[in-house]
Structure formats: C-alpha cells, structure tokens
Scaffold this motif. Structure first.
Motif, PDB file in Angstrom:
ATOM      1  N   MET A 212       0.835  -1.178   0.000  1.00 23.20           N
ATOM      2  CA  MET A 212       0.000   0.000   0.000  1.00 23.20           C
ATOM      3  C   MET A 212       0.882   1.244   0.000  1.00 23.20           C
ATOM      4  SD  MET A 212      -3.053  -1.045   2.583  1.00 23.20           S
ATOM      5  CE  MET A 212      -4.108   0.144   1.802  1.00 23.20           C
ATOM      6  N   ASP A 213       0.526   2.194  -0.831  1.00 24.12           N
ATOM      7  CA  ASP A 213       1.320   3.404  -0.941  1.00 24.12           C
ATOM      8  C   ASP A 213       0.761   4.561  -0.132  1.00 24.12           C
ATOM      9  OD1 ASP A 213       3.113   2.177  -2.628  1.00 24.12           O
ATOM     10  OD2 ASP A 213       1.985   2.707  -4.427  1.00 24.12           O
ATOM     11  N   GLU A 214      -0.342   4.343   0.570  1.00 28.75           N
ATOM     12  CA  GLU A 214      -0.958   5.416   1.342  1.00 28.75           C
ATOM     13  C   GLU A 214      -0.006   5.915   2.425  1.00 28.75           C
ATOM     14  OE1 GLU A 214      -4.254   3.252   2.866  1.00 28.75           O
ATOM     15  OE2 GLU A 214      -5.490   3.652   1.128  1.00 28.75           O
ATOM     16  N   GLU A 215      -0.122   7.171   2.736  1.00 27.21           N
ATOM     17  CA  GLU A 215       0.690   7.766   3.791  1.00 27.21           C
ATOM     18  C   GLU A 215      -0.123   7.983   5.059  1.00 27.21           C
ATOM     19  OE1 GLU A 215       4.051   8.368   3.522  1.00 27.21           O
ATOM     20  OE2 GLU A 215       3.896   7.374   1.582  1.00 27.21           O
ATOM     21  N   VAL A 216      -1.477   7.830   4.966  1.00 30.16           N
ATOM     22  CA  VAL A 216      -2.373   8.048   6.100  1.00 30.16           C
ATOM     23  C   VAL A 216      -3.466   6.984   6.085  1.00 30.16           C
ATOM     24  CG1 VAL A 216      -4.021   9.644   7.175  1.00 30.16           C
ATOM     25  CG2 VAL A 216      -2.003  10.552   6.011  1.00 30.16           C
ATOM     26  N   ILE A 217      -3.769   6.415   7.250  1.00 33.61           N
ATOM     27  CA  ILE A 217      -4.921   5.525   7.390  1.00 33.61           C
ATOM     28  C   ILE A 217      -5.709   5.949   8.625  1.00 33.61           C
ATOM     29  CG2 ILE A 217      -3.808   3.552   6.255  1.00 33.61           C
ATOM     30  CD1 ILE A 217      -3.576   2.278   9.125  1.00 33.61           C
ATOM     31  N   THR A 218      -6.946   5.474   8.722  1.00 34.94           N
ATOM     32  CA  THR A 218      -7.751   5.692   9.922  1.00 34.94           C
ATOM     33  C   THR A 218      -8.198   4.346  10.462  1.00 34.94           C
ATOM     34  OG1 THR A 218      -9.769   5.971   8.630  1.00 34.94           O
ATOM     35  CG2 THR A 218      -8.586   7.980   9.220  1.00 34.94           C
ATOM     36  N   LEU A 219      -8.275   4.264  11.788  1.00 40.91           N
ATOM     37  CA  LEU A 219      -8.791   3.098  12.503  1.00 40.91           C
ATOM     38  C   LEU A 219      -9.785   3.640  13.520  1.00 40.91           C
ATOM     39  CD1 LEU A 219      -5.374   1.351  13.194  1.00 40.91           C
ATOM     40  CD2 LEU A 219      -7.159   0.477  11.671  1.00 40.91           C
ATOM     41  N   GLY A 220     -11.064   3.535  13.224  1.00 36.04           N
ATOM     42  CA  GLY A 220     -12.053   4.148  14.101  1.00 36.04           C
ATOM     43  C   GLY A 220     -11.808   5.647  14.148  1.00 36.04           C
ATOM     44  N   SER A 221     -11.632   6.191  15.352  1.00 31.75           N
ATOM     45  CA  SER A 221     -11.390   7.634  15.509  1.00 31.75           C
ATOM     46  C   SER A 221      -9.918   8.017  15.378  1.00 31.75           C
ATOM     47  CB  SER A 221     -11.905   8.094  16.876  1.00 31.75           C
ATOM     48  OG  SER A 221     -11.122   7.499  17.902  1.00 31.75           O
ATOM     49  N   ILE A 222      -9.054   7.037  15.202  1.00 28.64           N
ATOM     50  CA  ILE A 222      -7.602   7.282  15.176  1.00 28.64           C
ATOM     51  C   ILE A 222      -7.118   7.547  13.752  1.00 28.64           C
ATOM     52  CG2 ILE A 222      -5.353   6.181  15.529  1.00 28.64           C
ATOM     53  CD1 ILE A 222      -6.456   4.884  17.984  1.00 28.64           C
ATOM     54  N   THR A 223      -6.246   8.549  13.628  1.00 29.62           N
ATOM     55  CA  THR A 223      -5.567   8.848  12.367  1.00 29.62           C
ATOM     56  C   THR A 223      -4.100   8.460  12.526  1.00 29.62           C
ATOM     57  OG1 THR A 223      -7.066  10.685  11.928  1.00 29.62           O
ATOM     58  CG2 THR A 223      -4.986  10.675  10.714  1.00 29.62           C
ATOM     59  N   VAL A 224      -3.565   7.788  11.532  1.00 27.92           N
ATOM     60  CA  VAL A 224      -2.170   7.332  11.550  1.00 27.92           C
ATOM     61  C   VAL A 224      -1.464   7.924  10.333  1.00 27.92           C
ATOM     62  CG1 VAL A 224      -0.631   5.348  11.689  1.00 27.92           C
ATOM     63  CG2 VAL A 224      -2.982   5.150  12.545  1.00 27.92           C
ATOM     64  N   ARG A 225      -0.412   8.733  10.598  1.00 28.96           N
ATOM     65  CA  ARG A 225       0.340   9.377   9.523  1.00 28.96           C
ATOM     66  C   ARG A 225       1.769   8.843   9.485  1.00 28.96           C
ATOM     67  NH1 ARG A 225      -3.161  13.153  11.240  1.00 28.96           N
ATOM     68  NH2 ARG A 225      -4.274  14.318   9.636  1.00 28.96           N
ATOM     69  N   LYS A 226       2.158   8.365   8.309  1.00 28.29           N
ATOM     70  CA  LYS A 226       3.519   7.868   8.121  1.00 28.29           C
ATOM     71  C   LYS A 226       4.470   9.049   7.965  1.00 28.29           C
ATOM     72  CE  LYS A 226       6.211   5.180   4.889  1.00 28.29           C
ATOM     73  NZ  LYS A 226       6.304   4.957   3.473  1.00 28.29           N
ATOM     74  N   ARG A 227       5.648   8.920   8.577  1.00 29.75           N
ATOM     75  CA  ARG A 227       6.695   9.941   8.474  1.00 29.75           C
ATOM     76  C   ARG A 227       7.910   9.350   7.755  1.00 29.75           C
ATOM     77  NH1 ARG A 227       6.918  13.052  14.272  1.00 29.75           N
ATOM     78  NH2 ARG A 227       5.039  14.278  13.966  1.00 29.75           N
ATOM     79  N   PRO A 228       8.880  10.191   7.389  1.00 32.31           N
ATOM     80  CA  PRO A 228      10.059   9.687   6.672  1.00 32.31           C
ATOM     81  C   PRO A 228      10.918   8.741   7.521  1.00 32.31           C
ATOM     82  CG  PRO A 228       9.880  12.079   6.451  1.00 32.31           C
ATOM     83  CD  PRO A 228       8.868  11.658   7.473  1.00 32.31           C
ATOM     84  N   GLU A 229      11.493   7.775   6.832  1.00 34.13           N
ATOM     85  CA  GLU A 229      12.390   6.787   7.442  1.00 34.13           C
ATOM     86  C   GLU A 229      13.629   7.465   8.033  1.00 34.13           C
ATOM     87  OE1 GLU A 229      15.060   3.705   5.110  1.00 34.13           O
ATOM     88  OE2 GLU A 229      12.932   3.201   4.969  1.00 34.13           O
ATOM     89  N   GLU A 230      14.150   6.901   9.136  1.00 30.63           N
ATOM     90  CA  GLU A 230      15.342   7.435   9.803  1.00 30.63           C
ATOM     91  C   GLU A 230      16.288   6.298  10.174  1.00 30.63           C
ATOM     92  OE1 GLU A 230      14.106   9.392  13.415  1.00 30.63           O
ATOM     93  OE2 GLU A 230      12.394  10.343  12.439  1.00 30.63           O
TER      94      GLU A 230
END
Length: 191
Positions: free
Chosen positions: A1-19
């Motif tokens: 999946m190439d998405e950078e953001v997903i939601t789980l119920g009321s939660i938002t999950v944002r991917k950040r750059p690798e470190e």
C-alpha cells in the motif's frame, strides 16, 4: 500500500520519513537499523510509534514518544513491543501474534501482554473489528495453527500473516492490541 495516512475508528495514523536508528531489539541485542515513524492521534491520543528494522533481521513495532495521557500510555515506551516474525514456509511473508495489553490485575495499571484466542475479545478491546481492519490492509487472520501450521501449545493464539513489504498491517495490529485497549481501559475477559 502506498498510502501515507490511514484511519482506525477515531484514530488517524500518519507515516513519516524513514530514519537511521540504533537500539535494543526484542531479543535484547543492541543493533543498528532504521525506523519508519508513524504519528497516531485522536482526541486523547498523541503517540509516535515506529516500525523498527534492524540489520540483525529482527523487526518490531514500538512506541517512541507519548505526547498526551502519559499515565495511560507511558508503559508503551518501556515494553509491550509487537514482534514481527518470518513465516516458517514462506520467506516473502511475516506474521505477528495478536496479543492484547491489559492490566496484570484490576488494582494495577502495569499492562502486560495476554495471548488472545477469541476474535470477540480483540474486538471488545479495540471497540472495532480488528480482523476486518487487518483484512482491509492485506492480512490473512486466524489462529497460528491455521496460518503458519503451528502445533505447539500457542497454536490457538490469534495472529495475522502479511507480505513482507506491507508495513501497515503490523502498525494497525499494534494500535488495535496495545493503544486502543489501554485507551479504553479494557480489562479482558472476566474469568
């Protein structure tokens, strides 16, 4: 999946750059590697978690920072990691056990991980369909026996299998088995 953001119920999950990253692995070895951070938020949750990939081939999901409700989520900074393991018969897939974080007893706030054998228990802890969310992200879900052929005493524990390059399944599993049950004060099944 190439998405950078997903939601789980009321939660938002944002991917950040690798470190780049160096830390102790789940087997307690110090190793170099990389992390992919994810910012997890809703009205009362503000946590930075990460998918850690080490050069010694160990992988896990862990909490890096707790911005809100430290008394609720502080335990995540010091444990309750989600180990990501290779499947025995398919080198292109990983699996994770869907253990839930619930208190040791009703008088203590120190959560531990408990093997989960019931889909209903997972759903009660997260207040959403955990299997449904994991399937949407590309996982196969079931018991360890069904998915990886486990015949040990843990064979009835629930788990998820997913392609090696799928980073969203273990992130969603960590949120639904650690963060949500802790946020909701889930106590597990009354025995």
């Amino acid at each position: 999946m190439d998405e950078e953001v997903i939601t789980l119920g009321s939660i938002t999950v944002r991917k950040r750059p690798e470190e780049s990253y160096q830390s102790q692995t789940t087997s307690r070895k110090v190793s170099l590697g990389k992390i992919i951070p994810f910012h997890v938020t809703d009205e009362k949750i503000d946590i930075l978690i990460a998918y850690a990939i080490f050069i010694n081939h160990e992988r896990d999901i862990r909490t890096l920072e707790v911005q809100k409700e430290f008394n609720t989520f502080g335990r995540l900074k010091h444990g309750l990691r989600l180990s990501i393991l290779p499947t025995p018969d398919d080198l292109g897939k990983f699996y994770i056990e869907l253990k839930q974080a619930i208190p040791k007893n009703s008088f203590e706030k120190h959560e531990t991980l408990h093997p989960t054998r019931s889909e209903l228990d997972l759903d009660e802890g997260a207040k959403l369909s955990v299997f449904g969310e994991l399937r949407k992200l590309g996982a196969d879900v079931g018991t360890k026996h069904e998915l990886i052929g486990d015949v040990q005493k843990t064979s009835t524990n629930l788990c998820a299998c997913f392609p090696k390059d799928n980073i969203w399944v273990p992130i969603a599993a960590y949120i639904t088995t650690r963060i949500l049950p802790m946020s909701l004060g889930y106590q597990g099944w009354a025995s």
